[in-house]
Scaffold this motif. Structure first.
Motif, mmCIF file in Angstrom:
data_model
loop_
_atom_site.group_PDB
_atom_site.id
_atom_site.type_symbol
_atom_site.label_atom_id
_atom_site.label_comp_id
_atom_site.label_asym_id
_atom_site.label_seq_id
_atom_site.Cartn_x
_atom_site.Cartn_y
_atom_site.Cartn_z
ATOM 1 N N LEU A 51 -1.286 2.008 -6.154
ATOM 2 C CA LEU A 51 0.171 2.050 -6.298
ATOM 3 C C LEU A 51 0.621 2.381 -7.720
ATOM 4 O O LEU A 51 1.622 3.059 -7.920
ATOM 5 N N ALA A 52 -0.126 1.902 -8.713
ATOM 6 C CA ALA A 52 0.327 2.030 -10.094
ATOM 7 C C ALA A 52 -0.215 3.263 -10.820
ATOM 8 O O ALA A 52 0.464 3.825 -11.674
ATOM 9 N N TRP A 53 -1.420 3.677 -10.504
ATOM 10 C CA TRP A 53 -2.066 4.755 -11.247
ATOM 11 C C TRP A 53 -2.039 6.025 -10.410
ATOM 12 O O TRP A 53 -3.033 6.499 -9.895
ATOM 13 N N ARG A 54 -0.854 6.602 -10.310
ATOM 14 C CA ARG A 54 -0.654 7.748 -9.425
ATOM 15 C C ARG A 54 -1.102 9.069 -10.024
ATOM 16 O O ARG A 54 -1.213 10.054 -9.326
ATOM 17 N N GLY A 55 -1.368 9.093 -11.318
ATOM 18 C CA GLY A 55 -1.711 10.355 -11.966
ATOM 19 C C GLY A 55 -3.171 10.739 -11.854
ATOM 20 O O GLY A 55 -3.560 11.791 -12.342
ATOM 21 N N HIS A 56 -3.973 9.912 -11.230
ATOM 22 C CA HIS A 56 -5.409 10.196 -11.165
ATOM 23 C C HIS A 56 -5.916 9.984 -9.747
ATOM 24 O O HIS A 56 -5.375 9.193 -8.984
ATOM 25 N N TRP A 57 -7.004 10.676 -9.420
ATOM 26 C CA TRP A 57 -7.596 10.621 -8.088
ATOM 27 C C TRP A 57 -8.545 9.435 -7.898
ATOM 28 O O TRP A 57 -8.913 9.117 -6.779
ATOM 29 N N LEU A 58 -8.968 8.790 -8.975
ATOM 30 C CA LEU A 58 -9.978 7.747 -8.877
ATOM 31 C C LEU A 58 -9.578 6.580 -7.967
ATOM 32 O O LEU A 58 -10.392 6.161 -7.131
ATOM 33 N N PRO A 59 -8.379 6.018 -8.043
ATOM 34 C CA PRO A 59 -8.035 4.919 -7.123
ATOM 35 C C PRO A 59 -8.103 5.332 -5.656
ATOM 36 O O PRO A 59 -8.514 4.541 -4.805
ATOM 37 N N GLU A 60 -7.737 6.561 -5.373
ATOM 38 C CA GLU A 60 -7.790 7.048 -3.992
ATOM 39 C C GLU A 60 -9.237 7.137 -3.512
ATOM 40 O O GLU A 60 -9.557 6.734 -2.393
ATOM 41 N N MET B 234 7.329 12.468 -1.169
ATOM 42 C CA MET B 234 7.655 11.324 -0.331
ATOM 43 C C MET B 234 6.488 10.959 0.582
ATOM 44 O O MET B 234 6.208 9.798 0.793
ATOM 45 N N VAL B 235 5.809 11.977 1.118
ATOM 46 C CA VAL B 235 4.650 11.726 1.968
ATOM 47 C C VAL B 235 3.561 11.014 1.176
ATOM 48 O O VAL B 235 2.932 10.075 1.657
ATOM 49 N N GLY B 236 3.355 11.455 -0.068
ATOM 50 C CA GLY B 236 2.343 10.845 -0.918
ATOM 51 C C GLY B 236 2.610 9.368 -1.143
ATOM 52 O O GLY B 236 1.689 8.544 -1.098
ATOM 53 N N TRP B 237 3.861 9.025 -1.395
ATOM 54 C CA TRP B 237 4.199 7.615 -1.616
ATOM 55 C C TRP B 237 3.962 6.791 -0.351
ATOM 56 O O TRP B 237 3.431 5.687 -0.404
ATOM 57 N N GLY B 238 4.330 7.318 0.799
ATOM 58 C CA GLY B 238 4.089 6.615 2.052
ATOM 59 C C GLY B 238 2.611 6.402 2.305
ATOM 60 O O GLY B 238 2.185 5.329 2.742
ATOM 61 N N LEU B 239 1.800 7.416 2.014
ATOM 62 C CA LEU B 239 0.352 7.273 2.171
ATOM 63 C C LEU B 239 -0.196 6.218 1.212
ATOM 64 O O LEU B 239 -1.073 5.438 1.566
ATOM 65 N N ARG B 240 0.329 6.199 -0.021
ATOM 66 C CA ARG B 240 -0.103 5.182 -0.989
ATOM 67 C C ARG B 240 0.167 3.775 -0.474
ATOM 68 O O ARG B 240 -0.663 2.880 -0.593
ATOM 69 N N VAL B 241 1.329 3.591 0.098
ATOM 70 C CA VAL B 241 1.685 2.275 0.639
ATOM 71 C C VAL B 241 0.745 1.917 1.785
ATOM 72 O O VAL B 241 0.260 0.776 1.875
ATOM 73 N N LEU B 242 0.453 2.866 2.661
ATOM 74 C CA LEU B 242 -0.455 2.598 3.782
ATOM 75 C C LEU B 242 -1.867 2.267 3.290
ATOM 76 O O LEU B 242 -2.520 1.364 3.819
ATOM 77 N N VAL B 243 -2.334 2.984 2.266
ATOM 78 C CA VAL B 243 -3.658 2.682 1.697
ATOM 79 C C VAL B 243 -3.653 1.284 1.102
ATOM 80 O O VAL B 243 -4.575 0.490 1.323
ATOM 81 N N ALA B 244 -2.620 0.966 0.331
ATOM 82 C CA ALA B 244 -2.535 -0.362 -0.284
ATOM 83 C C ALA B 244 -2.476 -1.458 0.776
ATOM 84 O O ALA B 244 -3.121 -2.511 0.625
ATOM 85 N N LEU B 245 -1.738 -1.224 1.841
ATOM 86 C CA LEU B 245 -1.681 -2.215 2.919
ATOM 87 C C LEU B 245 -3.045 -2.384 3.592
ATOM 88 O O LEU B 245 -3.440 -3.506 3.937
ATOM 89 N N GLY B 246 -3.761 -1.285 3.775
ATOM 90 C CA GLY B 246 -5.111 -1.370 4.329
ATOM 91 C C GLY B 246 -6.031 -2.181 3.424
ATOM 92 O O GLY B 246 -6.786 -3.037 3.883
ATOM 93 N N LEU B 247 -5.970 -1.910 2.130
ATOM 94 C CA LEU B 247 -6.803 -2.634 1.171
ATOM 95 C C LEU B 247 -6.458 -4.122 1.140
ATOM 96 O O LEU B 247 -7.351 -4.982 1.166
ATOM 97 N N LEU B 248 -5.170 -4.418 1.090
ATOM 98 C CA LEU B 248 -4.750 -5.825 1.055
ATOM 99 C C LEU B 248 -5.043 -6.520 2.381
ATOM 100 O O LEU B 248 -5.396 -7.709 2.400
ATOM 101 N N GLY B 249 -4.915 -5.796 3.481
ATOM 102 C CA GLY B 249 -5.250 -6.369 4.784
ATOM 103 C C GLY B 249 -6.725 -6.710 4.881
ATOM 104 O O GLY B 249 -7.103 -7.786 5.354
#
Length: 127
Positions: free
Chosen positions: A54-63, A1-16
């Motif tokens: 958000l979509a490619w959760r199985g790999h570290w590259l997007p992060e 659950m923490v991972g998903w929340g962090l993903r959303v925050l990263v995506a919001l930062g990127l989109l912002g």
């Protein structure tokens, strides 16, 4: 659950950050032949990396891309504040500059937290 929340925050930062760069591009950067295209690249890259995070959760590259995006964009901004960046000299006066810094720091901090969660969890599971 923490991972998903962090993903959303990263995506919001990127989109912002992408949104801020689009606004600034529409305001003045589109008239600058050197920096203008870089702002559009930032808009596109921010959106694409946000989708990947958000979509490619199985790999570290997007992060890692999110962290690199934030670091590179912040570095360009710091250069524009100090010595100038392709002739652009900023003074940290506008709302767009503040929100740009906030969103890009979010990319770095939350992206690094995602990477730490990913690799820290594996190291802890092994040892």
């Amino acid at each position: 659950m923490v991972g998903w929340g962090l993903r959303v925050l990263v995506a919001l930062g990127l989109l912002g950050s992408a949104w801020v760069h689009l606004v600034v591009w529409q305001d003045w950067a589109r008239y600058d032949d050197e920096v203008g295209p870089m702002f559009l690249v930032n808009v596109g890259a921010g959106a694409v990396i946000a989708v990947a995070v958000l979509a490619w959760r199985g790999h570290w590259l997007p992060e890692l891309l999110a962290v690199g995006f934030g670091v590179a964009t912040l570095l360009a901004y710091v250069l524009s504040l100090t010595v100038g960046f392709f002739g652009v000299e900023e003074q940290f006066r506008t709302d767009e500059e503040v929100w740009g810094v906030v969103t890009e720091v979010g990319c770095v901090v939350f992206g690094a937290a995602l990477l730490a969660l990913r690799f820290g969890g594996r190291a802890g599971a092994r040892g």
